[in-house]
Design a protein around this motif. Structure first.
Motif, short mmCIF file in Angstrom:
data_model
loop_
_atom_site.label_atom_id
_atom_site.label_comp_id
_atom_site.label_asym_id
_atom_site.label_seq_id
_atom_site.Cartn_x
_atom_site.Cartn_y
_atom_site.Cartn_z
N PHE A 161 0.85 -1.19 0.00
CA PHE A 161 0.00 0.00 0.00
C PHE A 161 0.89 1.24 0.00
N LEU A 162 0.34 2.32 -0.55
CA LEU A 162 1.04 3.61 -0.59
C LEU A 162 0.13 4.65 0.04
N SER A 163 0.60 5.29 1.11
CA SER A 163 -0.18 6.30 1.81
C SER A 163 0.46 7.67 1.65
N PHE A 164 -0.37 8.65 1.31
CA PHE A 164 0.09 10.04 1.26
C PHE A 164 0.02 10.69 2.64
N GLY A 165 -0.66 10.07 3.58
CA GLY A 165 -0.68 10.57 4.94
C GLY A 165 -1.38 11.91 5.13
N HIS A 166 -2.43 12.15 4.35
CA HIS A 166 -3.17 13.40 4.50
C HIS A 166 -3.74 13.52 5.92
N ALA A 193 -14.68 17.63 8.92
CA ALA A 193 -15.76 16.66 9.09
C ALA A 193 -15.49 15.42 8.26
N GLY A 194 -15.66 14.25 8.87
CA GLY A 194 -15.48 12.99 8.17
C GLY A 194 -14.07 12.45 8.19
N SER A 195 -13.10 13.28 8.54
CA SER A 195 -11.71 12.83 8.54
C SER A 195 -11.42 12.03 9.80
N GLN A 196 -10.74 10.91 9.63
CA GLN A 196 -10.28 10.11 10.76
C GLN A 196 -8.84 10.46 11.15
N THR A 197 -8.23 11.34 10.35
CA THR A 197 -6.87 11.80 10.66
C THR A 197 -6.93 13.31 10.85
N ARG A 198 -7.20 13.73 12.09
CA ARG A 198 -7.40 15.15 12.37
C ARG A 198 -6.10 15.90 12.61
N SER A 199 -5.02 15.18 12.87
CA SER A 199 -3.76 15.82 13.23
C SER A 199 -2.59 15.06 12.63
N ASN A 255 -6.20 7.40 3.15
CA ASN A 255 -5.84 7.24 4.55
C ASN A 255 -6.75 8.01 5.50
N GLN A 256 -7.39 9.08 5.04
CA GLN A 256 -8.22 9.86 5.95
C GLN A 256 -9.49 9.12 6.39
N LEU A 257 -9.76 7.97 5.79
CA LEU A 257 -10.92 7.19 6.19
C LEU A 257 -10.61 6.25 7.36
N GLY A 258 -9.37 6.23 7.81
CA GLY A 258 -9.03 5.48 9.01
C GLY A 258 -8.45 4.11 8.77
N VAL A 259 -7.86 3.54 9.82
CA VAL A 259 -7.15 2.27 9.71
C VAL A 259 -8.10 1.12 9.39
N ALA A 260 -9.20 1.01 10.10
CA ALA A 260 -10.11 -0.11 9.90
C ALA A 260 -10.66 -0.13 8.48
N TYR A 261 -11.03 1.04 7.97
CA TYR A 261 -11.58 1.10 6.61
C TYR A 261 -10.53 0.69 5.59
N ASN A 262 -9.32 1.21 5.73
CA ASN A 262 -8.28 0.89 4.77
C ASN A 262 -7.81 -0.54 4.88
N ALA A 263 -7.83 -1.10 6.09
CA ALA A 263 -7.50 -2.52 6.23
C ALA A 263 -8.53 -3.38 5.50
#
Length: 347
Positions: free
Chosen positions: A7-12, A17-23, A312-320
């Motif tokens: 997998f390749l993540s840009f790490g946004h 709203a809706g983002s699982q990566t707030r920081s 990646n902003q949809l979170g670990v569980a979703y991307n897994a």
């Protein structure tokens, strides 16, 4: 040809709203967690994209070292590090340290970098091309210095007044085999052949800054063939590795359809920095259809490693879950097979 997938993540990250990566902390820690989940699924590689002056992953080596410390077998890489921004000797030290922590699993993609929002971003880091040269020249010059450094060549001299001798000093630490695990992210056919001559593996970019009118996968396959021909002509004593990236968004649940049901599944062509360029399409839809389309993708067939970009902003569980769908229903169609008997997340 044995295929590997990663997998390749840009790490946004965005506090939206809706983002699982707030920081930034969310982005970094979730990338480590996704690498752990990917390893359990049997995925071969965890790769990150590096961007400066953006709310994305920017400092790769602490992250790569952390992934290496938390996993056991998955390859750890970048796609790519912009060499315009790097001090090649310090980078050599960091890369070797991260590789040693991970037990020799680093697969480091480097390049001239992609178009960015910052104006002369590398100049703000203190790096300006010499008069008469370009930023691309600067990136290639730094790359050759970096390669010499990780190969153990003398990069400094001893001080005879302190040591009583005169000799050369290599940067430390050194990590055996790292030189053969460096990749060049090529956006043109010409830079791909340059990389082959230097003995670098090839990461063919999802953005090719040239266009001949043929579909993206065919243009990319042509680039790969020219690279392999140049590698053979150079007489290197090992087989190179070649990777391509694909944006794959399988739709298996209603939430997937909500997110990705309106994706355009066509190449994008336009002017980028004054150059007519071609950007690869997104593969969104039912897994079986995506599997068939990728099996017919000329560049996917030509490469030995396929990197799947993740939202990646949809979170670990979703991307897994996306990766699990790829592992079970898509990757086998392109020639990939699990390397381990019992990936724990497969059902």
């Amino acid at each position: 040809m044995e295929k590997k997938i990663g997998f390749l993540s840009f790490g946004h990250w965005r506090d939206a709203a809706g983002s699982q990566t707030r920081s930034a902390a969310d982005s970094l820690l979730q990338t480590i967690e996704l690498a752990e989940a990917a390893e359990e699924l049997g995925v071969d590689g965890a790769y990150v994209r590096v961007h400066h002056f953006e709310r994305q992953l920017a400092a790769p080596f602490p992250l790569l070292a952390a992934i290496g410390a938390r996993t056991r077998r998955i390859e750890i890489g970048t796609g790519v590090i912009d060499m315009r921004y790097e001090n090649p000797l310090y980078m050599a030290e960091e890369a070797a340290a991260a590789d040693l922590i991970g037990g020799g699993r680093l697969q480091l993609g480097v390049s001239r970098g992609s178009p960015e929002t910052a104006l002369d971003g590398a100049a703000n880091f203190g790096y300006v091309p010499a008069e008469g040269s370009t930023v691309a020249d600067l990136a290639r010059e730094k790359t050759t210095i970096f390669l010499d450094a990780i190969s153990g060549k003398a990069m400094a001299r001893t001080d005879p007044a302190r040591t009583g001798i005169s000799g050369g000093l290599a940067v430390q630490p050194q990590s055996p085999g790292l030189r053969e695990r460096i990749w060049w992210g090529a956006g043109t056919r010409q830079t791909a052949t340059w990389a082959a001559g230097l003995g670098l593996n090839l990461q063919s970019s999802t953005l090719l800054s040239e266009d001949t009118g043929v579909p993206f996968d065919q243009l990319q396959a042509e680039q790969i063939q020219l690279y392999r021909d140049a590698w053979k002509e150079a007489g290197h004593d090992r087989e190179p590795r070649v990777s391509v990236s694909r944006s794959v968004l399988p739709i298996t649940e209603d939430i997937d359809r909500l997110y990705f049901g309106n994706q355009e599944n066509e190449d994008q062509v336009g002017l980028l920095e004054g150059v007519r360029s071609r950007f690869g399409r997104t593969y969104a839809g039912e897994p079986d259809r995506i599997a068939e389309e990728l099996a017919n993708d000329a560049a996917v067939r030509a490469a030995d490693s396929i990197l799947f970009t993740v939202p990646n902003q949809l979170g670990v569980a979703y991307n897994a879950r996306i990766l699990e769908t790829i592992v079970k229903h898509i990757a086998p169609a392109i020639g990939w097979a699990p390397k381990f008997r019992n990936p724990v997340s497969l059902r």
